[in-house]
Write a protein that holds these residues in place. Structure first.
Motif, PDB file in Angstrom:
ATOM      1  N   GLY A  74      51.376   7.041  -3.071  1.00 25.33           N
ATOM      2  CA  GLY A  74      51.283   8.383  -2.482  1.00 25.33           C
ATOM      3  C   GLY A  74      49.889   8.618  -1.957  1.00 25.33           C
ATOM      4  O   GLY A  74      49.066   9.289  -2.592  1.00 25.33           O
ATOM      5  N   SER A 111      39.653  12.699 -11.841  1.00 25.90           N
ATOM      6  CA  SER A 111      40.834  12.971 -11.032  1.00 25.90           C
ATOM      7  C   SER A 111      41.998  13.501 -11.870  1.00 25.90           C
ATOM      8  O   SER A 111      41.771  13.959 -13.004  1.00 25.90           O
ATOM      9  CB  SER A 111      41.221  11.706 -10.258  1.00 25.90           C
ATOM     10  OG  SER A 111      41.734  12.058  -8.988  1.00 25.90           O
ATOM     11  N   GLY A 112      43.225  13.426 -11.351  1.00 26.97           N
ATOM     12  CA  GLY A 112      44.347  14.006 -12.084  1.00 26.97           C
ATOM     13  C   GLY A 112      44.644  13.234 -13.358  1.00 26.97           C
ATOM     14  O   GLY A 112      44.848  13.823 -14.421  1.00 26.97           O
ATOM     15  N   THR A 113      44.611  11.897 -13.237  1.00 33.93           N
ATOM     16  CA  THR A 113      44.910  11.061 -14.405  1.00 33.93           C
ATOM     17  C   THR A 113      43.956  11.368 -15.551  1.00 33.93           C
ATOM     18  O   THR A 113      44.371  11.575 -16.694  1.00 33.93           O
ATOM     19  CB  THR A 113      44.810   9.571 -14.023  1.00 33.93           C
ATOM     20  OG1 THR A 113      45.677   9.310 -12.917  1.00 33.93           O
ATOM     21  CG2 THR A 113      45.195   8.676 -15.188  1.00 33.93           C
ATOM     22  N   TRP A 129      56.450  11.146 -12.748  1.00 34.12           N
ATOM     23  CA  TRP A 129      55.461  10.147 -12.325  1.00 34.12           C
ATOM     24  C   TRP A 129      55.342   9.096 -13.421  1.00 34.12           C
ATOM     25  O   TRP A 129      55.217   9.433 -14.604  1.00 34.12           O
ATOM     26  CB  TRP A 129      54.116  10.850 -12.078  1.00 34.12           C
ATOM     27  CG  TRP A 129      52.998   9.937 -11.711  1.00 34.12           C
ATOM     28  CD1 TRP A 129      53.008   8.941 -10.768  1.00 34.12           C
ATOM     29  CD2 TRP A 129      51.680   9.962 -12.270  1.00 34.12           C
ATOM     30  NE1 TRP A 129      51.776   8.350 -10.704  1.00 34.12           N
ATOM     31  CE2 TRP A 129      50.941   8.963 -11.601  1.00 34.12           C
ATOM     32  CE3 TRP A 129      51.042  10.723 -13.250  1.00 34.12           C
ATOM     33  CZ2 TRP A 129      49.605   8.701 -11.895  1.00 34.12           C
ATOM     34  CZ3 TRP A 129      49.714  10.487 -13.553  1.00 34.12           C
ATOM     35  CH2 TRP A 129      49.009   9.481 -12.882  1.00 34.12           C
ATOM     36  N   ASN A 146      57.011  14.824  -8.283  1.00 34.33           N
ATOM     37  CA  ASN A 146      56.968  13.378  -8.010  1.00 34.33           C
ATOM     38  C   ASN A 146      57.836  12.669  -9.058  1.00 34.33           C
ATOM     39  O   ASN A 146      57.600  12.845 -10.241  1.00 34.33           O
ATOM     40  CB  ASN A 146      55.510  12.905  -8.132  1.00 34.33           C
ATOM     41  CG  ASN A 146      55.382  11.397  -8.003  1.00 34.33           C
ATOM     42  OD1 ASN A 146      56.347  10.706  -7.707  1.00 34.33           O
ATOM     43  ND2 ASN A 146      54.192  10.896  -8.241  1.00 34.33           N
ATOM     44  N   ASP A 160      50.717  19.907 -14.186  1.00 38.36           N
ATOM     45  CA  ASP A 160      50.090  18.798 -13.465  1.00 38.36           C
ATOM     46  C   ASP A 160      50.091  19.204 -11.993  1.00 38.36           C
ATOM     47  O   ASP A 160      51.146  19.260 -11.362  1.00 38.36           O
ATOM     48  CB  ASP A 160      50.887  17.507 -13.688  1.00 38.36           C
ATOM     49  CG  ASP A 160      50.245  16.333 -12.964  1.00 38.36           C
ATOM     50  OD1 ASP A 160      50.736  15.204 -13.108  1.00 38.36           O
ATOM     51  OD2 ASP A 160      49.239  16.544 -12.250  1.00 38.36           O
ATOM     52  N   TYR A 177      49.117  18.120  -6.022  1.00 39.86           N
ATOM     53  CA  TYR A 177      49.450  18.267  -4.595  1.00 39.86           C
ATOM     54  C   TYR A 177      49.287  19.690  -4.086  1.00 39.86           C
ATOM     55  O   TYR A 177      49.958  20.109  -3.162  1.00 39.86           O
ATOM     56  CB  TYR A 177      50.901  17.789  -4.354  1.00 39.86           C
ATOM     57  CG  TYR A 177      51.120  16.344  -4.705  1.00 39.86           C
ATOM     58  CD1 TYR A 177      51.606  15.976  -5.963  1.00 39.86           C
ATOM     59  CD2 TYR A 177      50.778  15.333  -3.808  1.00 39.86           C
ATOM     60  CE1 TYR A 177      51.771  14.639  -6.296  1.00 39.86           C
ATOM     61  CE2 TYR A 177      50.941  13.996  -4.145  1.00 39.86           C
ATOM     62  CZ  TYR A 177      51.431  13.658  -5.397  1.00 39.86           C
ATOM     63  OH  TYR A 177      51.570  12.337  -5.735  1.00 39.86           O
ATOM     64  N   SER A 237      43.987  17.604  -9.308  1.00 40.16           N
ATOM     65  CA  SER A 237      43.485  16.417  -8.628  1.00 40.16           C
ATOM     66  C   SER A 237      43.095  16.798  -7.196  1.00 40.16           C
ATOM     67  O   SER A 237      43.810  17.567  -6.547  1.00 40.16           O
ATOM     68  CB  SER A 237      44.577  15.341  -8.562  1.00 40.16           C
ATOM     69  OG  SER A 237      44.202  14.331  -7.624  1.00 40.16           O
ATOM     70  N   LYS A 273      44.646  13.867  -3.207  1.00 41.44           N
ATOM     71  CA  LYS A 273      45.470  13.980  -2.006  1.00 41.44           C
ATOM     72  C   LYS A 273      45.028  15.123  -1.129  1.00 41.44           C
ATOM     73  O   LYS A 273      44.849  14.941   0.075  1.00 41.44           O
ATOM     74  CB  LYS A 273      46.956  14.178  -2.372  1.00 41.44           C
ATOM     75  CG  LYS A 273      47.593  12.951  -2.951  1.00 41.44           C
ATOM     76  CD  LYS A 273      47.346  12.912  -4.425  1.00 41.44           C
ATOM     77  CE  LYS A 273      48.010  11.734  -5.075  1.00 41.44           C
ATOM     78  NZ  LYS A 273      47.855  11.743  -6.524  1.00 41.44           N
ATOM     79  N   ARG A 291      37.686   9.925  -7.438  1.00 41.50           N
ATOM     80  CA  ARG A 291      38.156  10.303  -8.794  1.00 41.50           C
ATOM     81  C   ARG A 291      37.674  11.704  -9.178  1.00 41.50           C
ATOM     82  O   ARG A 291      36.954  11.895 -10.161  1.00 41.50           O
ATOM     83  CB  ARG A 291      37.731   9.264  -9.820  1.00 41.50           C
ATOM     84  CG  ARG A 291      38.009   7.821  -9.426  1.00 41.50           C
ATOM     85  CD  ARG A 291      39.436   7.533  -8.980  1.00 41.50           C
ATOM     86  NE  ARG A 291      40.437   7.713 -10.018  1.00 41.50           N
ATOM     87  CZ  ARG A 291      41.637   8.255  -9.808  1.00 41.50           C
ATOM     88  NH1 ARG A 291      41.953   8.721  -8.617  1.00 41.50           N
ATOM     89  NH2 ARG A 291      42.497   8.356 -10.810  1.00 41.50           N
ATOM     90  N   ARG A 308      61.999   5.856  -4.162  1.00 45.81           N
ATOM     91  CA  ARG A 308      61.046   6.842  -3.617  1.00 45.81           C
ATOM     92  C   ARG A 308      60.300   6.269  -2.436  1.00 45.81           C
ATOM     93  O   ARG A 308      59.871   5.123  -2.466  1.00 45.81           O
ATOM     94  CB  ARG A 308      60.050   7.221  -4.724  1.00 45.81           C
ATOM     95  CG  ARG A 308      59.055   8.281  -4.327  1.00 45.81           C
ATOM     96  CD  ARG A 308      57.902   8.380  -5.298  1.00 45.81           C
ATOM     97  NE  ARG A 308      56.831   7.444  -4.942  1.00 45.81           N
ATOM     98  CZ  ARG A 308      55.642   7.463  -5.532  1.00 45.81           C
ATOM     99  NH1 ARG A 308      55.389   8.299  -6.517  1.00 45.81           N
ATOM    100  NH2 ARG A 308      54.696   6.619  -5.152  1.00 45.81           N
TER     101      ARG A 308
HETATM  102  C1  LIG Z   1      52.242  13.990 -10.367  1.00 45.84           C
HETATM  103  C2  LIG Z   1      50.950  13.226 -10.308  1.00 45.84           C
HETATM  104  N1  LIG Z   1      49.976  13.529 -11.242  1.00 45.84           N
HETATM  105  C3  LIG Z   1      48.805  12.864 -11.236  1.00 45.84           C
HETATM  106  C4  LIG Z   1      48.541  11.876 -10.311  1.00 45.84           C
HETATM  107  C5  LIG Z   1      47.188  11.202 -10.475  1.00 45.84           C
HETATM  108  O1  LIG Z   1      46.461  11.140  -9.344  1.00 45.84           O
HETATM  109  P1  LIG Z   1      44.881  10.868  -9.448  1.00 45.84           P
HETATM  110  O2  LIG Z   1      44.253  12.164  -9.143  1.00 45.84           O
HETATM  111  O3  LIG Z   1      44.624   9.814  -8.395  1.00 45.84           O
HETATM  112  O4  LIG Z   1      44.539  10.377 -10.823  1.00 45.84           O
HETATM  113  C6  LIG Z   1      49.499  11.501  -9.324  1.00 45.84           C
HETATM  114  C7  LIG Z   1      49.232  10.420  -8.289  1.00 45.84           C
HETATM  115  N2  LIG Z   1      50.374   9.603  -7.992  1.00 45.84           N
HETATM  116  C8  LIG Z   1      50.458   8.944  -6.711  1.00 45.84           C
HETATM  117  C9  LIG Z   1      49.238   8.056  -6.445  1.00 45.84           C
HETATM  118  C10 LIG Z   1      49.223   6.680  -7.040  1.00 45.84           C
HETATM  119  C11 LIG Z   1      49.294   6.702  -8.545  1.00 45.84           C
HETATM  120  O5  LIG Z   1      50.413   6.505  -9.054  1.00 45.84           O
HETATM  121  O6  LIG Z   1      48.264   6.958  -9.190  1.00 45.84           O
HETATM  122  C12 LIG Z   1      51.787   8.196  -6.615  1.00 45.84           C
HETATM  123  O7  LIG Z   1      52.705   8.560  -7.422  1.00 45.84           O
HETATM  124  O8  LIG Z   1      51.942   7.381  -5.708  1.00 45.84           O
HETATM  125  C13 LIG Z   1      50.718  12.214  -9.333  1.00 45.84           C
HETATM  126  O9  LIG Z   1      51.677  11.939  -8.435  1.00 45.84           O
END
Ligand SMILES: Cc1[nH+]cc(COP(=O)(O)O)c(CN[C@@H](CCC(=O)O)C(=O)O)c1O
Length: 401
Positions: free
Chosen positions: A36, A105-107, A133, A186, A214, A217, A247, A250, A258, A378
């Motif tokens: 994504g 970041s989100g993770t 996810w 997602n 979470d 997006y 996050s 995106k 990050r 997906r």
């Molecule tokens: C729902 C969700 N939450 C958290 C994240 C974490 O994103 P980040 O801010 O980079 O840590 C992602 C990214 N998921 C897309 C990106 C690749 C991944 O899996 O990581 C995806 O599902 O393709 C999500 O789709």
């Protein structure tokens, strides 16, 4: 012999591994619809103009240094991130009941929140949507929470299994944690309506279920930052407590920087301040303090009216291009006469289309048409362009006939 001789080779990640396979493919027709990550009409990654401008300002500012950030990160980034998701006029912010910490970041935000809950919350069960996810299960499981699923997607209608969702959350032990995608679910691209969100909120508050949003997006689903934070703001408005992971990967295109934040909305300012003190004890032995560059870019943009507005214009353009790809793929499949009802492609929102193609069909499309997508069917609409829609259409047509 090596002391690591007994290490077994791990499988590639279900999502990030698709890009590994894509990179190995030498076909000129290959198409990466896996990760994504936004791509332009030309199929290239995009660095937002406003991000380049912010970076230029940072580089030109000789007063900026490379010192450690505090454990909780860049203070104005944290304040501005809370305003972005909860709203500038949020009573929770005005009453100082929100603690926000900059995370990786989100993770990273999800993981810090999970580790905090595993240490300090009384109900160690978290309910996550089915499907969700792929990384969610591991993030919460490895933090020591017991992960359960609540029904979310109905393959028959390709929509929300709202009754199933209410039943499963209604049956959850009181106090359980519930993971909620703030918008652009997602992988399904199916979100509750505002009315359904209100019913979910009432049920959760009546059972004392703890919301963990979470938000990966915001602004990407509808193109509007406030609309995409509607679910979160509905819960915060009732005065209750919740967690929210943000996050900027995106919506600001800061994938590799990050940049993210974890916010915990509490009943009182005193609780929020004690929660923050414990969050610092989670972060310090994990990565000590977060990276300065990406957060400085975000703070530079969010604190300046003109740059914020420029960002919203670029963000809407990305969201609009994805929506246009939905329409183009739907029209192309209709024109091709591909068997089946493909209207979910234009009904779903956010970055992904949950096609309904099964693993066998996906494997066929990869082998015969060099289409790279996750095995759950997906596809990332951001990876598509007008030029490549015909190729994907042929692949889907062949896979279902
Ligand atoms: C729902 C969700 N939450 C958290 C994240 C974490 O994103 P980040 O801010 O980079 O840590 C992602 C990214 N998921 C897309 C990106 C690749 C991944 O899996 O990581 C995806 O599902 O393709 C999500 O789709």
């Amino acid at each position: 012999s090596s002391v690591f001789a007994n290490i077994v080779r791990a499988p590639e990640d279900a999502i990030l591994g698709v890009t590994v396979a894509y990179n190995k493919d030498s076909s000129p027709d290959k198409l990466n619809l896996g990760v994504g990550a936004y791509r332009t009409e030309e199929g290239k990654p995009l660095v937002l103009k406003v991000v380049r401008r912010a970076e230029q300002m940072l580089v030109n500012d000789n007063s900026r240094v490379k010192e450690y950030l505090p454990i909780v990160g860049l203070a104005d980034f944290n304040k501005l991130s809370a305003k972005l998701i909860f709203g500038a006029d949020s009573p929770a912010i005005q009453e100082n009941r929100v603690t926000t910490v900059q995370c990786l970041s989100g993770t990273g935000s999800l993981r810090v929140g999970a580790e905090f809950l595993a240490r300090h919350y009384h109900q160690l069960t978290i309910y996550i949507p089915n499907p969700t996810w792929g990384n969610h299960t591991k993030i919460f499981g490895l933090a020591g929470l017991s992960v359960k699923a609540y029904r979310y997607y109905d393959p028959a209608t390709r929509g929300l299994d709202f009754q199933g969702l209410l039943e499963d959350l209604g049956a959850a032990p009181s106090g359980s944690i519930v993971l909620l995608h703030a918008c652009a679910h997602n992988p399904t691209g199916v979100d509750p309506t505002i009315e359904q969100w209100e019913q979910i909120r009432q049920l959760m508050r009546s059972k004392g279920l703890l919301p963990f949003f979470d938000s990966a997006y915001q602004g990407f689903a509808s193109g509007n930052l406030d609309a995409d934070a509607g679910s979160v703001r509905m819960f915060v408005a009732d005065g209750g407590e919740c967690l929210a992971a943000q996050s900027y990967a995106k919506n600001m295109g800061l994938y590799g920087e990050r940049v993210g934040a974890l916010s915990i909305v509490c009943k009182t300012a005193d609780v929020a301040s004690r929660v923050e003190s414990q969050l610092k004890l989670v972060i310090r032995p994990m990565y000590s303090n977060p990276p300065i560059h990406g957060a400085s870019i975000v703070a530079t943009i969010l604190k300046d009216r003109d740059m914020y507005n420029e960002w919203t214009v670029e963000l809407k353009a990305m969201a609009d291009r994805i929506i246009s790809m939905r329409q183009q793929l739907f029209d192309s499949l209709s024109a091709r006469g591909t068997p089946g009802d493909w209207s979910h492609i234009i009904k779903q929102i956010g970055m992904f289309t949950f096609t309904g193609l099964n693993t066998k069909q996906v494997a066929f499309m990869t082998k015969e048409y060099h289409i790279y997508m996750t095995s759950d069917g997906r596809i990332s609409m951001a990876g598509l362009s007008s030029r490549t829609v015909p190729h994907l259409t042929e692949a889907i047509h062949a896979a279902v006939t």
